[in-house]
Write a protein that holds these residues in place. Structure first.
Motif, mmCIF file in Angstrom:
data_model
loop_
_atom_site.group_PDB
_atom_site.id
_atom_site.type_symbol
_atom_site.label_atom_id
_atom_site.label_comp_id
_atom_site.label_asym_id
_atom_site.label_seq_id
_atom_site.Cartn_x
_atom_site.Cartn_y
_atom_site.Cartn_z
ATOM 1 N N GLU A 80 0.812 -1.221 0.000
ATOM 2 C CA GLU A 80 0.000 0.000 0.000
ATOM 3 C C GLU A 80 0.843 1.268 0.000
ATOM 4 O O GLU A 80 0.390 2.323 -0.458
ATOM 5 N N ALA A 81 2.078 1.184 0.477
ATOM 6 C CA ALA A 81 2.932 2.371 0.548
ATOM 7 C C ALA A 81 3.544 2.734 -0.796
ATOM 8 O O ALA A 81 3.985 3.868 -1.000
ATOM 9 N N THR A 82 3.583 1.780 -1.728
ATOM 10 C CA THR A 82 4.261 2.027 -3.009
ATOM 11 C C THR A 82 3.357 1.847 -4.227
ATOM 12 O O THR A 82 3.730 2.219 -5.329
ATOM 13 N N ARG A 83 2.169 1.285 -4.014
ATOM 14 C CA ARG A 83 1.273 0.937 -5.131
ATOM 15 C C ARG A 83 0.988 2.137 -6.030
ATOM 16 O O ARG A 83 1.156 2.078 -7.255
ATOM 17 N N MET A 84 0.538 3.232 -5.442
ATOM 18 C CA MET A 84 0.138 4.388 -6.246
ATOM 19 C C MET A 84 1.347 5.092 -6.869
ATOM 20 O O MET A 84 1.235 5.664 -7.950
ATOM 21 N N GLN A 85 2.483 5.022 -6.194
ATOM 22 C CA GLN A 85 3.693 5.633 -6.765
ATOM 23 C C GLN A 85 4.104 4.889 -8.041
ATOM 24 O O GLN A 85 4.530 5.511 -9.018
ATOM 25 N N LEU A 86 3.976 3.568 -8.014
ATOM 26 C CA LEU A 86 4.281 2.768 -9.195
ATOM 27 C C LEU A 86 3.357 3.156 -10.344
ATOM 28 O O LEU A 86 3.783 3.281 -11.496
ATOM 29 N N LEU A 87 2.088 3.345 -10.016
ATOM 30 C CA LEU A 87 1.099 3.699 -11.033
ATOM 31 C C LEU A 87 1.379 5.083 -11.608
ATOM 32 O O LEU A 87 1.341 5.285 -12.822
ATOM 33 N N LYS A 88 1.675 6.041 -10.727
ATOM 34 C CA LYS A 88 1.917 7.425 -11.165
ATOM 35 C C LYS A 88 3.176 7.541 -12.021
ATOM 36 O O LYS A 88 3.313 8.480 -12.803
ATOM 37 N N ALA A 89 4.065 6.582 -11.860
ATOM 38 C CA ALA A 89 5.277 6.559 -12.695
ATOM 39 C C ALA A 89 5.037 5.859 -14.029
ATOM 40 O O ALA A 89 5.974 5.680 -14.818
ATOM 41 N N ASN A 90 3.776 5.442 -14.279
ATOM 42 C CA ASN A 90 3.386 4.773 -15.537
ATOM 43 C C ASN A 90 4.134 3.461 -15.781
ATOM 44 O O ASN A 90 4.247 3.012 -16.926
ATOM 45 N N VAL A 91 4.614 2.839 -14.715
ATOM 46 C CA VAL A 91 5.385 1.607 -14.854
ATOM 47 C C VAL A 91 4.578 0.476 -15.498
ATOM 48 O O VAL A 91 5.130 -0.282 -16.321
ATOM 49 N N ASP A 126 -9.727 -2.196 -5.591
ATOM 50 C CA ASP A 126 -10.932 -1.425 -5.946
ATOM 51 C C ASP A 126 -10.715 0.085 -5.885
ATOM 52 O O ASP A 126 -11.516 0.822 -5.318
ATOM 53 N N SER A 127 -9.635 0.538 -6.483
ATOM 54 C CA SER A 127 -9.336 1.962 -6.525
ATOM 55 C C SER A 127 -9.811 2.551 -7.852
ATOM 56 O O SER A 127 -9.441 2.065 -8.924
ATOM 57 N N HIS A 128 -10.624 3.602 -7.774
ATOM 58 C CA HIS A 128 -11.125 4.264 -8.985
ATOM 59 C C HIS A 128 -9.966 4.829 -9.811
ATOM 60 O O HIS A 128 -9.992 4.782 -11.044
ATOM 61 N N GLU A 129 -8.939 5.326 -9.124
ATOM 62 C CA GLU A 129 -7.788 5.908 -9.828
ATOM 63 C C GLU A 129 -7.019 4.836 -10.602
ATOM 64 O O GLU A 129 -6.585 5.057 -11.734
ATOM 65 N N VAL A 130 -6.865 3.667 -9.993
ATOM 66 C CA VAL A 130 -6.153 2.571 -10.652
ATOM 67 C C VAL A 130 -6.915 2.111 -11.895
ATOM 68 O O VAL A 130 -6.340 1.961 -12.971
ATOM 69 N N GLY A 132 -9.081 3.793 -13.588
ATOM 70 C CA GLY A 132 -9.022 4.893 -14.561
ATOM 71 C C GLY A 132 -7.736 4.862 -15.365
ATOM 72 O O GLY A 132 -7.735 5.135 -16.576
ATOM 73 N N PHE A 133 -6.640 4.514 -14.704
ATOM 74 C CA PHE A 133 -5.350 4.422 -15.400
ATOM 75 C C PHE A 133 -5.406 3.365 -16.501
ATOM 76 O O PHE A 133 -4.986 3.609 -17.639
ATOM 77 N N PHE A 134 -5.934 2.182 -16.179
ATOM 78 C CA PHE A 134 -5.934 1.090 -17.156
ATOM 79 C C PHE A 134 -6.943 1.327 -18.279
ATOM 80 O O PHE A 134 -6.724 0.877 -19.405
ATOM 81 N N VAL A 135 -8.012 2.033 -17.982
ATOM 82 C CA VAL A 135 -8.954 2.401 -19.043
ATOM 83 C C VAL A 135 -8.307 3.423 -19.984
ATOM 84 O O VAL A 135 -8.389 3.294 -21.211
ATOM 85 N N ALA A 136 -7.650 4.411 -19.400
ATOM 86 C CA ALA A 136 -7.069 5.497 -20.194
ATOM 87 C C ALA A 136 -5.883 5.047 -21.036
ATOM 88 O O ALA A 136 -5.609 5.631 -22.086
ATOM 89 N N THR A 137 -5.174 4.016 -20.590
ATOM 90 C CA THR A 137 -3.965 3.589 -21.312
ATOM 91 C C THR A 137 -4.226 2.417 -22.257
ATOM 92 O O THR A 137 -3.284 1.743 -22.694
ATOM 93 N N GLU A 138 -5.504 2.178 -22.581
ATOM 94 C CA GLU A 138 -5.863 1.167 -23.583
ATOM 95 C C GLU A 138 -5.379 -0.239 -23.208
ATOM 96 O O GLU A 138 -4.919 -1.005 -24.068
ATOM 97 N N PHE A 139 -5.503 -0.557 -21.926
ATOM 98 C CA PHE A 139 -5.161 -1.898 -21.484
ATOM 99 C C PHE A 139 -6.238 -2.913 -21.854
ATOM 100 O O PHE A 139 -5.944 -4.097 -22.085
ATOM 101 N N LEU A 140 -7.486 -2.460 -21.938
ATOM 102 C CA LEU A 140 -8.611 -3.377 -22.099
ATOM 103 C C LEU A 140 -8.494 -4.298 -23.320
ATOM 104 O O LEU A 140 -8.747 -5.507 -23.206
ATOM 105 N N PRO A 141 -8.116 -3.808 -24.515
ATOM 106 C CA PRO A 141 -7.979 -4.730 -25.659
ATOM 107 C C PRO A 141 -6.967 -5.847 -25.414
ATOM 108 O O PRO A 141 -7.176 -6.978 -25.850
ATOM 109 N N LEU A 142 -5.885 -5.529 -24.703
ATOM 110 C CA LEU A 142 -4.879 -6.548 -24.384
ATOM 111 C C LEU A 142 -5.472 -7.585 -23.436
ATOM 112 O O LEU A 142 -5.262 -8.792 -23.609
ATOM 113 N N CYS A 143 -6.211 -7.123 -22.459
ATOM 114 C CA CYS A 143 -6.844 -8.007 -21.481
ATOM 115 C C CYS A 143 -7.837 -8.944 -22.161
ATOM 116 O O CYS A 143 -7.840 -10.151 -21.925
ATOM 117 N N LEU A 144 -8.657 -8.390 -23.046
ATOM 118 C CA LEU A 144 -9.667 -9.191 -23.745
ATOM 119 C C LEU A 144 -9.018 -10.226 -24.658
ATOM 120 O O LEU A 144 -9.497 -11.359 -24.774
#
Length: 260
Positions: A80-91, A126-130, A132-144
């Motif tokens: 929990e201390a590093t999760r959002m930092q990883l996301l904000k760095a677009n890793v 269950d983070s809305h921000e997380v 939102g990141f995957f929706v915005a970065t077009e992850f969904l087609p890869l997932c499907l």
């Protein structure tokens, strides 16, 4: 051991050993994130194999090395201390090239599965921000795509991630607001069900059914599902799973009641 990562000679062994010990130290993810230069080394390990993805030239040895790096990255994604930092760095976007591979040989499948593990660790809270990141970065087609053509384990993890995306209001709106996108999703979920006729997977069946139940909250999706949802959910195809798993039986009943 982290010091050994800075040695080109000892790095492979250090990655393997740190990966093996990852369950022994709950704060290892924080230590990795805060240790000077360590995350850069993990990124370099990941990026270095991009040229081996297409045309496929990845060996099992190289795949295992990168999977060890990804397993350490998952520790950072889990804490929990590093999760959002990883996301904000677009890793997470560094992993998308691995998810877009289609080779079914083990070294590529392991790479996809371990990459999905990192993303699964991010979405499960269950983070809305997380989401939102995957929706915005077009992850969904890869997932499907992985849900459609991946190995059973990859399908299980990818479907879990997709379920988490549509449980979020933003992810749900993204999927259901565009008719073509919604239709594609329903076709793939049906494909996943139909592919299990020969070899059913209780875990995967439950995940797919949960996705259909959530999508049935949308009126257009419900109308299409009444016509197109796989008959295998209605007939005796998965009778053995229904008989053995009460929770799955309840899910199927819930879905059919929603579509009634």
């Amino acid at each position: 051991l982290m010091i050994e990562l800075f040695s080109a000679t000892n790095r492979e062994q250090a990655l393997a050993e740190l990966s093996r010990r990852r369950d022994q130290n709950p704060d290892l993810g924080v230590a990795l994130w805060n240790a000077y230069g360590v995350m850069t080394i993990l990124y370099q390990e990941i990026i270095a194999i991009y040229p081996l993805l297409n045309p496929p030239a990845l060996t099992m040895l190289v795949s295992n090395r990168v999977c060890n790096s990804l397993a350490l990255l998952q520790l950072v994604a889990t804490h929990e201390a590093t999760r959002m930092q990883l996301l904000k760095a677009n890793v997470p976007q560094l992993l998308y090239p691995f998810l877009s591979t289609t080779s079914k040989v083990k070294q590529y499948d392991n790479l996809r599965l371990t990459s999905l593990g990192v993303i699964g660790a991010l979405v499960k809270h269950d983070s809305h921000e997380v989401i939102g990141f995957f929706v915005a970065t077009e992850f969904l087609p890869l997932c499907l795509k992985i849900m459609d053509i991946g190995s059973e384990l990859c399908k299980v993890v990818a479907t879990f991630i997709f379920q988490k995306i549509i449980l979020d209001d933003g992810g749900f709106h993204y999927v259901t607001s565009h008719p073509k996108r919604l239709h594609t999703v329903l076709v793939i979920l049906n494909n996943v069900i139909n592919q299990m006729v020969a070899m059913p997977s209780g875990r995967l069946l439950k995940s797919v059914t949960k996705c259909l139940i959530r999508l049935a909250d949308n009126e257009k999706a419900k109308l299409e599902m009444r016509e197109s949802v796989s008959e295998h959910l209605r007939d005796s195809t998965f009778a053995q799973v229904l008989a053995e798993d009460v929770s799955y039986r309840r899910l199927v009943y819930q879905l059919l009641m929603k579509l009634a």
